[in-house]
Design an enzyme around this catalytic site. Structure first.
Site, mmCIF file in Angstrom:
data_model
loop_
_atom_site.group_PDB
_atom_site.id
_atom_site.type_symbol
_atom_site.label_atom_id
_atom_site.label_comp_id
_atom_site.label_asym_id
_atom_site.label_seq_id
_atom_site.Cartn_x
_atom_site.Cartn_y
_atom_site.Cartn_z
ATOM 1 N N VAL A 126 -88.711 28.227 69.751
ATOM 2 C CA VAL A 126 -88.558 26.965 69.027
ATOM 3 C C VAL A 126 -88.227 25.787 69.938
ATOM 4 O O VAL A 126 -88.350 24.630 69.518
ATOM 5 C CB VAL A 126 -87.474 27.069 67.933
ATOM 6 N N TYR B 44 -72.196 28.132 72.458
ATOM 7 C CA TYR B 44 -72.770 28.424 71.148
ATOM 8 C C TYR B 44 -72.125 27.515 70.109
ATOM 9 O O TYR B 44 -72.809 26.866 69.312
ATOM 10 C CB TYR B 44 -72.534 29.891 70.803
ATOM 11 N N ASN C 272 -82.931 28.603 61.620
ATOM 12 C CA ASN C 272 -82.032 29.746 61.791
ATOM 13 C C ASN C 272 -82.036 30.310 63.207
ATOM 14 O O ASN C 272 -81.089 30.994 63.596
ATOM 15 C CB ASN C 272 -82.433 30.852 60.798
#
Length: 268
Positions: free
Chosen positions: A81, A171, A107
Site C-alpha cells: 500500500v 507503530y 487496515n
C-alpha cells in the site's frame, strides 16, 4: 501488482439476518485484507451484502480469499500500500469489476515487534511510517476521489495511538498520526458526504499478536492480560463488527470519531 478473481463458495460468519443486507449494494476496498482483522472485514462485508476488493502483498492468500468468497463478490489486488500505483489499481479494480466505490477500510499495517526506540534502525522507522501512515493516505486520496455521491472511510488504528506502550513507539506514532489525519479528513471531506472514522483495536487474536505473545514469558503474558479490564483478547470478527457499523448507514451522522475495541484498556 495484479488482480485476481475466482469462483464462489459459502462462508458463515454468524451475521444475523437482520444485519445481512446492511451493506447491500456497497463496494469496499479493504487493505491488509487477506488475514486477521482484514480478512474478517472482507467476510463480514460480503455476508452483509457488499462486494469487496482485498489488497495485500501475498498472492496465495489473496487467491484463497477470493476462492472462498467468490468472484461475484470479491476481487484481489496484490501489492504494497505504500506504492501509489497499488492504490490506483485497487480503485480501478473496484470501478471496473463492481462499478463503483463506497467504502475504504485502511487496515494494512506493520509493527516492529517490541524493538526499543533507542535500538530502532532508521530504515525500520521509515518502513513502519510508509506502510501505516503514507499507505493509508495514498489509499484515502485515491478512494475519496472515486466516491461519487459520498462514502465511508474507516482507518484501523490501535490502542498504541492513545497510550504509550514500550516497544511500540513507531507503530504507535504512525497510528496516532493516522488518528489526527482522520479527524482533519472528516472535516475536509464532509462537503463531499464522505465520512472518516477510526477503529482502535487493543490486543486482538491475530497472527501479529500471536507472534508477539510467543516471544513473551508466561509472567509477561499474564501481566499484559491483567492490564485489560475485561481480561480477554478481542476476536477479529468483533473488530470487524465495529468497522461494519461505521461503513453502514447506521453511522450516517458519525464522522471524525474513534471506536476503541480493547476490553477497556484505554479507559483506565
Amino acid at each position: 501488482m495484479g488482480v485476481f478473481c475466482q469462483i464462489d463458495s459459502d462462508h458463515d460468519t454468524g451475521v444475523s439476518r437482520q444485519q445481512s443486507e446492511r451493506l447491500a449494494g456497497r463496494v469496499a476496498i479493504v487493505t491488509g485484507g487477506t488475514a486477521g482483522i482484514g480478512a474478517a472485514v472482507c467476510r463480514r462485508f460480503v455476508d452483509e451484502g457488499a462486494w469487496v476488493v482485498a489488497v495485500a502483498r501475498g498472492r496465495n492468500a489473496g487467491h484463497a480469499l477470493v476462492d472462498e468468497l467468490g468472484a461475484d463478490r470479491a476481487a484481489f489486488v496484490a501489492g504494497d500500500v505504500s506504492d501509489r500505483e497499488v492504490a490506483a489499481a485497487a480503485v480501478a479494480t473496484a470501478l471496473d469489476v463492481f462499478g463503483r466505490l463506497d467504502v475504504l477500510v485502511n487496515n494494512a499495517g506493520v509493527d516492529l515487534a517490541g524493538v526499543p526506540i533507542l535500538q530502532t534502525a532508521e530504515a525500520d522507522m521509515r518502513h513502519v511510517l510508509e506502510v501505516n501512515l503514507l499507505g493509508a493516505v495514498l489509499m484515502l486520496q485515491a478512494a475519496a476521489k472515486a466516491m461519487d455521491g459520498g462514502g465511508s472511510i474507516v482507518n484501523v488504528t490501535s490502542r498504541t495511538a492513545l497510550v504509550g506502550v514500550p516497544g511500540s513507539a513507531f507503530y504507535g506514532a504512525s497510528k496516532a498520526a493516522l488518528e489526527g489525519l482522520s479527524r482533519a479528513a472528516a472535516v475536509e471531506l464532509a462537503p463531499r458526504s464522505i465520512r472518516v472514522n477510526c477503529v482502535a483495536p487493543g490486543l486482538t487474536d491475530t497472527a501479529m499478536v500471536s507472534d508477539w505473545l510467543q516471544g513473551q514469558s508466561e509472567e509477561a503474558i499474564e501481566a499484559a492480560m491483567e492490564k485489560i479490564p475485561l481480561r480477554t483478547l478481542a476476536h477479529p470478527d468483533e473488530v470487524a463488527a465495529a468497522i461494519a457499523y461505521l461503513a453502514s448507514d447506521e453511522a450516517r451522522p458519525v464522522t471524525g470519531a474513534s471506536i476503541t475495541v480493547d476490553g477497556g484498556y484505554t479507559a483506565q
